[in-house]
Write an enzyme that holds these catalytic residues in place. Sequence first.
Site, PDB file in Angstrom:
ATOM      1  N   GLY A   1      -7.295 -31.181  -3.502  1.00 49.48           N
ATOM      2  CA  GLY A   1      -7.167 -29.454  -2.528  1.00 49.48           C
ATOM      3  C   GLY A   1      -8.993 -30.110  -1.876  1.00 49.48           C
TER       4      GLY A   1
ATOM      5  CE1 TYR B   1     -15.588 -16.616   7.596  1.00 47.96           C
ATOM      6  CE2 TYR B   1     -16.748 -16.917   9.407  1.00 47.96           C
ATOM      7  CZ  TYR B   1     -15.938 -17.036   8.718  1.00 47.96           C
ATOM      8  OH  TYR B   1     -15.034 -16.647  10.733  1.00 47.96           O
TER       9      TYR B   1
ATOM     10  CG  HIS C   1      -0.381   9.367   0.192  1.00 49.45           C
ATOM     11  ND1 HIS C   1      -1.820   8.667   1.248  1.00 49.45           N
ATOM     12  CD2 HIS C   1      -0.943   9.550  -0.589  1.00 49.45           C
ATOM     13  CE1 HIS C   1      -2.114   9.974   0.486  1.00 49.45           C
ATOM     14  NE2 HIS C   1      -1.847  10.079  -0.126  1.00 49.45           N
TER      15      HIS C   1
END
Length: 465
Positions: free
Chosen positions: A40, A186, A444
């Site tokens: 990972g 970031y 919507h």
Amino acid sequence: MKEISCKLLVIGAGPGGYVCAIRAGQLGVDTVIVEAVKAGGTCLNIGCIPSKAVIHAADEYEKLAEMAAGKNPFGITVEKQAIDLAKTVAWKDRIVGRLNTGVAGLLKKAGVKMVAGWARFRDGKTVEVETETGLQVIRAETIVIATGAKPMELPFLPFGGAVISSTEALSLKELPKKLLVIGAGYIGLELGTAYAKLGSQVTVVEALPRILPQYDAELTRPVAKRLDALGIKVLVGAKARGLTREGDALMVETSDGKDERLAFDKILVTVGRRPAMEGWGLEELDLDKDGLFIRIDDQCRTSMRGVFAIGDVTGEPMLAHRAMAQGEMVAEIVAGHRRNWDKRSIPAVCFTDPEIVMAGLSPEEAKKTGRETRIGQFPFTANGRAMTLAGEEGFVRVVARADNNVVLGIQAVGKGVSELSAAFGLAIEMGSRLEDIAGSIHAHPTQSEAFQEAALKALGHALHI
Ligand code: NAI
């Protein structure tokens, strides 16, 4: 000493490497992947995933804190909020653990052999791995370098003790009372915001004149406003100089040339990341470089035959989804498919509060192409769903060519807009025109209607504004 050989050897099981190996395995390529830490990579273990968990927990806590302070429009009251950070970190670790096991399982299912240990090139076809059970030599027809990136250190403020990188910031068991963050990019803003919500007194020191300098000022304005509301002090145009002799404060030269002493419990240094080029035998290879990075072509081939490179080690943007897409492409090339890098957009998401999404070209970048552009911007103040989420700050903006309305870029800032990145990326990848977005029915009530309205606005006939 054991020796094995394979068709494809992938070095590094981060998002780039593990995706490459899974896809290669699916295609029947005899594949081995080497990973020294955990499947990972940075993203899953000490980056994207754990940071999003901490950010979410901080959001939940802050909501309760606001309610306890009587500051919410919903009529909800809460006695008193509390958080046990050790439990938050344990929850985050469980998520990471589940994903680790998941990735390892996917590799196994694809028939990929995983070797745990640190890999080092002997030459362009041979790698040796220090494993727990001794040295393992792997010979491969093709090798993919996916070694990732490391946090950049400031020479006058090396990591250690109170000076931490994002890795440590994601596993703090105790809340730092005073947190200094160096770098308003970031990581600095995502984690700085989270810690401010959890109750730390946060100060951010940024060398450039504004926060998130890679985004345009209009996009970052709502974020700057929220940082201010959260009590985060942001010093822009300021330079960190190093610790005082006593080591009890950080010396900072502010934008007006004055020296300021900032006290701290922890200093989080987030001034960028650099490619991981050390310790794996780069010197045994003859790879062309592109600045600090490994130079690649549009198939991720390096300057050496049979050696590919993917992910952060190959340059900007250092984003997991770029690495994954490169990994998938390289696996298919190794399996004999005809592929090359033809992506039109790599969406970028900043998980600040509110979130920012950018896909394709900004108005400024579009202008630089020399073409006439058409820009439509629709504010969330005019979007019903945003109102019901108490998230009216922000907007969606669409940038298109004026001559044929082909969409060049889409940006948004607002609550939860990260999930709109899929629609933005798809629109650009499919070569959409403004009419395609304006003519698609958007459900919507959703925030995505602001996307359709921004396209309508660029065409000159927005409906709800
Ligand atoms: P960054 O490049 O985003 O921001 C670094 C900031 O530090 C810049 O604003 C820069 O001007 C400032 N800076 C540099 N040297 C300085 C100094 N000496 N004093 C004060 N300010 C200074 O880097 P960051 O935040 O470390 O993140 C690294 C990379 O990780 C990002 O570029 C991104 O590719 C990746 N990332 C992506 C995320 C996402 O996709 N949501 C989240 C976190 C990281």
